[in-house]
Enzyme design. Structure first.
Site, short mmCIF file in Angstrom:
data_model
loop_
_atom_site.label_atom_id
_atom_site.label_comp_id
_atom_site.label_asym_id
_atom_site.label_seq_id
_atom_site.Cartn_x
_atom_site.Cartn_y
_atom_site.Cartn_z
N LYS A 60 0.83 -1.21 0.00
CA LYS A 60 0.00 0.00 0.00
C LYS A 60 0.86 1.26 0.00
O LYS A 60 0.58 2.22 -0.74
CB LYS A 60 -0.93 -0.01 1.22
CG LYS A 60 -1.99 -1.10 1.18
CD LYS A 60 -2.78 -1.16 2.47
CE LYS A 60 -3.77 -2.30 2.47
NZ LYS A 60 -4.54 -2.39 3.74
N GLY A 81 -0.72 0.77 6.04
CA GLY A 81 -0.96 -0.14 7.15
C GLY A 81 -1.93 -1.25 6.78
O GLY A 81 -2.71 -1.13 5.83
N ASP A 82 -1.86 -2.33 7.53
CA ASP A 82 -2.79 -3.44 7.33
C ASP A 82 -2.95 -4.20 8.64
O ASP A 82 -2.06 -4.15 9.51
CB ASP A 82 -2.28 -4.39 6.25
CG ASP A 82 -3.36 -5.38 5.82
OD1 ASP A 82 -4.28 -4.96 5.10
OD2 ASP A 82 -3.30 -6.56 6.22
N SER A 83 -4.09 -4.87 8.78
CA SER A 83 -4.37 -5.60 10.02
C SER A 83 -4.95 -6.97 9.71
O SER A 83 -5.61 -7.17 8.69
CB SER A 83 -5.38 -4.83 10.89
OG SER A 83 -4.88 -3.56 11.24
N GLY A 119 0.33 -4.22 10.67
CA GLY A 119 1.52 -3.97 9.86
C GLY A 119 1.65 -2.51 9.51
O GLY A 119 0.65 -1.82 9.28
#
Length: 283
Positions: A60, A81-83, A119
């Protein structure tokens, strides 16, 4: 100092705004399923929670870093970001479908809790006013000349309650940015964190261990799913919304559960680029 948020998440934007930072929002347009599948094929195995969220955070951030915002090149720092929520060794992203959300809630409640992996990736795209190119990255303190991991801070890398250790990533930034390349963060324990530096990229993972109430009824699950709130969030719940009443304990940074660990982001900017958190405040 400008911060670009490679996300359309209202929760991430709200977290930054509450901290005094008004980011420039840019939709990354990343096919998350395709990126994860490519990485799985390259590794020949499923990704761990830290690997998955780090991979997508990098994808991203990179998608926005070399794009333009409002017709102008990006000039500042880009955050992606990522989850993902892990329950009993299984990773859960966004359920999308109401029945999928109900089943995930049944499984989460049967287990009693899980680990939220968050992340983070920051890319330096500050541009020199004369050349139009990004400038050099300041040196990171405490890095070993050999390129190995830094001396652990606290109880050791990736352990709960520690400051993320700084590590160099082997290989080039181009390799790090490849959709099929998983950032090498090393082992990260539930409730712990880790951080790596590679040129103009800093990648980190934070985590929080959650405990759910043991008396949530099927009727409460149905009512919550019917609101639509859990359908487009990792793990099918939010702690900054209606699901907060069903979560009895959080071990880790609460902001990480929302989708962006503010303490880790601050550490990434300071330790990776020598930039202070208050430099981003909208005064």
């Amino acid at each position: 100092m400008r911060l670009y948020l490679a996300s359309t998440s209202p929760a991430r934007r709200a977290l930054l705004a509450q901290s005094g930072i008004e980011p420039v929002l840019v939709a990354p347009g990343v096919d998350e399923d395709a990126a994860a599948a490519a990485a799985r094929d390259a590794l020949g195995r499923d990704l761990t929670g830290p690997e998955l969220v780090a991979l997508l955070a990098v994808a991203k951030a990179d998608a926005v870093a070399d794009a333009s915002a409002a017709g102008s090149p990006v000039d500042g720092f880009v955050f992606g970001g990522d989850s993902a929520f892990e329950v009993d060794g299984r990773l859960y992203g966004k359920p999308h479908d109401p029945e999928v959300a109900r089943e995930r809630w049944r499984q989460m409640l049967a287990t009693g809790g899980g680990t939220l992996w968050s992340g983070h990736c920051v890319v330096d795209r500050r541009r020199d006013a004369t050349t139009g190119r990004t400038g050099p990255t300041p040196p990171v303190p405490d890095r070993r000349a050999s390129g190995g991991p830094a001396v652990p801070v606290g109880r050791g890398p990736g352990q709960p309650g520690t400051e993320p250790p700084v590590r160099d990533v082997a290989g080039s930034t181009a390799a790090l940015a490849s959709p099929a390349t998983v950032p090498s963060l090393g082992p990260v324990a539930p409730g712990g964190s880790a951080l790596v530096v590679d040129g103009d990229h800093v990648v980190a993972v934070d985590s929080a261990v959650l405990t759910f109430a043991d008396d949530v009824s099927p009727e409460e699950i149905d009512a919550y799913v019917a609101t639509g709130e859990p359908l487009e969030v990792a793990g099918a719940f939010t702690i900054d919304g209606r699901a907060a009443a069903y979560i009895t304990r959080i071990d880790g940074a609460p902001s990480a559960v929302v989708g962006l660990s503010l303490p880790v982001l601050r550490s990434m900017l300071l330790r990776g680029f020598g930039v202070s958190w208050h430099d981003f405040w909208a005064l």
